[in-house]
Design an enzyme around this catalytic site. Structure first.
Site, short mmCIF file in Angstrom:
data_model
loop_
_atom_site.label_atom_id
_atom_site.label_comp_id
_atom_site.label_asym_id
_atom_site.label_seq_id
_atom_site.Cartn_x
_atom_site.Cartn_y
_atom_site.Cartn_z
N LYS A 175 -0.50 -27.68 -12.72
CA LYS A 175 0.02 -28.92 -12.13
C LYS A 175 -0.23 -30.07 -13.11
O LYS A 175 -1.16 -30.00 -13.90
CB LYS A 175 -0.70 -29.21 -10.80
N HIS A 294 8.01 -15.00 -7.50
CA HIS A 294 7.86 -16.13 -6.60
C HIS A 294 8.99 -16.09 -5.58
O HIS A 294 10.09 -15.65 -5.88
CB HIS A 294 7.87 -17.46 -7.36
#
Length: 475
Positions: A175, A294
């Site tokens: 992140k 994902h």
């Protein structure tokens, strides 16, 4: 037209519209071992009987259309049609029914999730006679599952490649998910891996944007992996997202990852599509790459209780299409996941043989025979205080992925990784000693924090953080 064809086309053909249930509702049908079985949650429009609604689903997802056609006489409908063979009301819901449909195997192309879904979850979901329709579960017969390669490697081969046994694997999503340069991104990867994580991960949004082109990211991440491996003596990996706008570009990125010698790549299997995913899975097996999956976009499909498709079906489809990891909710974090239902599809991902268990949402006994298993990934809003529950819920064959729970550590990425690794090792040791992680979890974490300042700091930061909302995914 020959006389023979003339006779076949005319005998028994009567133009017009007739009720679906006359042809497609067959309550006396005995299912075959080779049938694909489906459980649909059906909400008919007012005035539509459940038998007609169930038969309509069977018809429109197999051989039927809205009117009788003369070409029905040129084939054997009894051989090819889907059959609604049982209907039951949904407890506690008004005007909702579970319709069980059997499909003969010859309706589907071998080794193609794309073709299977085009029929079973295709146009029928827009059918006007239904207010809503949800596919709750599928039974994939061994005769069909054996036509798929499945996961590129599977759980045991992955452990052997990584030389890591007896504990869950640890990961972290880098992140901020968007905006970092490739060099800064690689630095974040290195700090996490040297701190004790097994993997770091590209966010699903990261492909090849102007601020960070894919080739630059791959190079800096590979440098970080090799540097962290040299320092720690452990095999490390970063999920390099190969998802791209075309299959050709996706494979090009996977080829470059293989040339760099990294162990794993990643794909967004729903936005990328099942055809692309299966192609990538085949490439990964042939070239020794692990494949992390994902599930971006899944909640668009699976979150509504009465319409769409349950994630357990998407999980089964992924096991067939191919992937070594897939995100599967956390039960305890910020994203959707009710415990028994989540554990139901976790078993469907990992185990060879799963018994029918309606209390966990499993409508059919599933025998995967030799298809390799998939590691479930717990990710989304989890931190060190969740570690005992995650270890107890998911067991060793899982990946526990802490994004903000690593990078949000007050001392930085590497101390955040240390905190998670210490917490995990403490929980695994306590479990192996016979302690009850569900009851003693907080005590175990506090004891470990006494000799790990990194863990103590993490415990202090996240001691009050909770995500307490009612689960949408209920039986």
């Amino acid at each position: 037209m020959s006389p023979q064809t003339e006779t076949k086309a005319s005998v028994g053909f009567k133009a017009g519209v007739k009720d679906y249930k006359l042809t497609y509702y067959t309550p006396d049908y005995e299912t075959k071992d080779t049938d694909i079985l489906a459980a649909f949650r059906v909400t008919p429009q007012p005035g539509v009987p459940p038998e007609e609604a169930g038969a309509a689903v069977a018809a429109e997802s197999s051989t039927g259309t809205w009117t009788t056609v003369w070409t029905d006489g040129l084939t054997s409908l009894d051989r090819y049609k889907g059959r609604c063979y049982h209907i039951e009301p949904v407890a506690g819901e008004e005007s909702q029914f579970i319709a069980y449909v059997a499909y003969p195997l010859d309706l589907f192309e071998e080794g193609s999730v794309t073709n299977m879904f085009t029929s079973i979850v295709g146009n029928v979901f827009g059918f006007k006679a239904l207010r809503a329709l949800r596919l709750e579960d599928l039974r994939i017969p061994p005769a069909y599952s054996k036509t798929f390669q499945g996961p590129p490697h599977g759980i045991q081969v992955e452990r052997d490649k990584l030389n890591k046994y007896g504990r869950p694997l640890l990961g972290c999503t880098i992140k901020p998910k968007l905006g970092l340069s490739a060099k800064n991104y690689g630095r974040a990867v290195y700090e996490c891996l040297r701190g004790g994580l097994d993997f770091t991960k590209d966010d699903e949004n990261v492909n090849s944007q102007p601020f960070m082109r894919w080739r630059d990211r791959f190079l800096f991440c590979a440098e970080a992996i090799y540097k962290a491996q040299a320092e720690t003596g452990e095999i490390k990996g970063h999920y390099l997202n190969a998802t791209a706008g075309t299959c050709e570009e996706m494979i090009k990125r996977a080829v470059f990852a293989r040339e760099l010698g990294v162990p794993i790549v990643m794909h967004d299997y729903l936005t990328g599509g099942f055809t692309a995913n299966t192609s990538l899975a085949h490439y990964c097996r042939d070239n020794g790459l692990l494949l992390h999956i994902h599930r971006a976009m899944h909640a668009v499909i699976d979150r509504q209780k009465n319409h769409g498709m349950h994630f357990r079906v998407l999980a089964k489809a992924l096991r067939m299409s191919g992937g070594d990891h897939i995100h599967a909710g956390t039960v305890v974090g910020k994203l959707e996941g009710e415990r028994e239902i989540t554990l139901g599809f976790v078993d469907l991902l990992r185990d060879d043989y799963i018994e029918k268990d309606r209390s966990r949402g499993i409508y059919f006994t599933q025998d995967w025979v030799s298809l390799p298993g998939v590691l479930p990934v717990a990710s989304g809003g989890i931190h060190v205080w969740h570690m005992p529950a995650l270890t107890e819920i998911f067991g060793d064959d899982s990946v526990l992925q802490f994004g903000g729970g690593t990078l949000g550590h007050p001392w930085g990425n590497a101390p955040g990784a240390v905190a998670n690794r210490v917490a995990l090792e403490a929980c695994v040791q306590a479990r192996n000693e016979g302690r009850d992680l569900a009851r003693e979890g907080n005590e175990i974490i506090r004891a470990a924090a006494k000799w790990s300042p990194e863990l103590a700091a993490a415990c202090e930061v996240w001691k009050e953080i909770k995500f307490e909302f009612p689960a949408m995914d209920t039986l």
